[in-house]
Scaffold this active site. Structure first.
Site, short mmCIF file in Angstrom:
data_model
loop_
_atom_site.label_atom_id
_atom_site.label_comp_id
_atom_site.label_asym_id
_atom_site.label_seq_id
_atom_site.Cartn_x
_atom_site.Cartn_y
_atom_site.Cartn_z
N TYR A 1 0.83 -1.20 0.00
CA TYR A 1 0.00 0.00 0.00
C TYR A 1 0.88 1.27 0.00
O TYR A 1 1.80 1.39 -0.79
CB TYR A 1 -0.98 -0.04 1.17
CG TYR A 1 -2.11 -1.02 1.00
CD1 TYR A 1 -3.18 -0.77 0.12
CD2 TYR A 1 -2.13 -2.22 1.70
CE1 TYR A 1 -4.22 -1.66 -0.04
CE2 TYR A 1 -3.18 -3.12 1.55
CZ TYR A 1 -4.22 -2.84 0.67
OH TYR A 1 -5.25 -3.73 0.53
N SER A 2 0.61 2.21 0.92
CA SER A 2 1.25 3.52 0.83
C SER A 2 2.72 3.54 1.23
O SER A 2 3.38 4.57 1.06
CB SER A 2 0.49 4.55 1.67
OG SER A 2 -0.69 4.95 1.00
N ALA A 3 3.25 2.44 1.72
CA ALA A 3 4.70 2.38 1.88
C ALA A 3 5.38 2.54 0.52
O ALA A 3 6.57 2.86 0.45
CB ALA A 3 5.12 1.07 2.55
#
Length: 388
Positions: free
Chosen positions: A66-68
């Site tokens: 995801y947003s990593a």
């Protein structure tokens, strides 16, 4: 529970906490890697990559984070800036002329990275197929008027970061984020991480498993901590940015187990890799890894300088941003005060701390939302215990 991998002498607490994440925190499949001064000191994995088929998590299992992903995309941008191919304080319109529409001609590239551009949401969602195809959603963002006066506030561009930053990179370098990552970072440095997954790697990807989700918006206000009440109040409003920022596609709830989503490039949200690969990338931003370094000390200092802080216009929580990286706050400590990185929805985390020489990554397929999640925090605490 069998935990595979190794820990260097002194880092045994990390193994203990990693095992406890399965026994006490519900982890299904996960991995954690820690580099110190360019060398791996922790590399652990365990559990199931696919509980339905009882496929075990292997050393080379890949995980969507995801947003990593945003920290990886930011690193690509800073690599281009270091080479003079991308000027972060130049107007976006220099590289992407169509972006100047609706009064956006003066927005600098840096504001896309630091969530200050005011383009967290679209007035009208685009079909998911159009987002995966890239061009149609880029055109929609070019035509979109800002959600707030650019530069006056910051607000998490949770989804749109992908196509905003990604299009500027593509215009400046003539290649997509995923291609640059593969050709100039992942390939040369032996980093197992993809934005735009090749079909040949699909068999290695773990299946996401979702924990029962707490409907935070339905919790009576008297049970909500004071610092979370503005966010919860916003979540109850369908028109609030905290909702609209994650509804830029139709359907809004993207199936991140879908191979078509894996194959596309969404440089805010669909990075897929190993904890080893993500930690190795961060290690190469702060020092040499096998003789190679991604960012010079000068580039790193500029990349991690605070650009925005305070209450986030979208998330309604206090946070801090550098140019694409998140910075530590009291509620989100990362490593030490000069650490930088990015978390991902449901639990994943990658960061580096130049003061200690630590680069850290934890990836998991058990997605926890709307409830306390101590897995990554406890692992970071164990790393700090080992350092102490």
């Amino acid at each position: 529970m069998v935990i595979d991998g190794f820990v260097a002498s002194g880092f045994e607490p990390v193994r203990e906490v990693f095992a406890a994440n399965f026994a006490e925190q519900g982890d299904v499949g996960a991995a954690v890697t820690v580099y110190r001064d360019g060398e791996p000191v922790v590399d652990l994995w365990g559990g199931l990559a696919d509980p339905e088929g009882e496929r075990p998590w292997e050393r080379d299992t890949l995980q969507l984070v995801y947003s990593a992903t945003k920290g990886v995309t930011a690193t690509v941008a800073h690599l281009l800036a270091q080479r003079g191919e991308l000027e972060l304080d130049a107007p976006v319109a220099r590289y992407w002329p169509e972006f100047a529409a609706a009064g956006k001609g003066d927005i600098p590239v840096r504001w896309l990275l630091s969530h200050q551009a005011g383009l967290a949401a679209l007035d009208k969602a685009v079909p998911l197929a159009d987002a995966l195809a890239w061009g149609p959603i880029v055109d929609a963002l070019a035509a979109q008027a800002p959600n707030w006066p650019p530069g006056t506030a910051h607000g998490y561009h949770g989804r749109t970061f992908a196509w905003l930053v990604g299009e500027v990179i593509q215009r400046a370098a003539g290649r997509t984020v995923g291609r640059i990552l593969a050709e100039e970072i992942a390939g040369p440095l032996g980093i197992d991480f993809f934005i735009g997954l090749p079909a040949a790697e699909r068999h290695r990807v773990s299946r996401l498993v979702f924990a029962p989700k707490v409907d935070v918006a339905s919790v009576p206000e008297e049970f909500v901590p004071a610092e979370l009440r503005p966010m919860v109040a916003a979540m109850r409003d369908p028109e609030a940015l905290v909702n609209r920022a994650f509804e830029v596609t139709d359907p809004a709830d993207i199936d991140f187990n879908d191979p078509a989503v894996h194959a596309a490039e969404i440089p805010s949200s669909n990075g897929i890799g190993t904890a080893r690969g993500l930690a190795r990338l961060y290690a190469a931003t702060i020092g040499e890894v096998d003789g190679a370094r991604l960012l010079t000390p000068e580039t790193l200092a500029a990349a991690t300088r605070e650009q925005a802080s305070g209450i986030d216009r979208v998330m309604m929580l206090e946070d801090r941003y550098a140019s694409g990286y998140m910075l530590p706050t009291a509620g989100f400590a990362l490593g030490g005060p000069n650490s930088f990185g990015h978390p991902g929805r449901g639990g994943s985390l990658g960061f580096a701390d130049p003061d200690t020489g630590i680069a850290f990554a934890y990836v998991t397929n058990y997605i926890i939302e709307g409830a306390p999640d101590l897995r990554a925090r406890n692992l970071v605490d164990a790393v700090n215990q080992a350092l102490a």
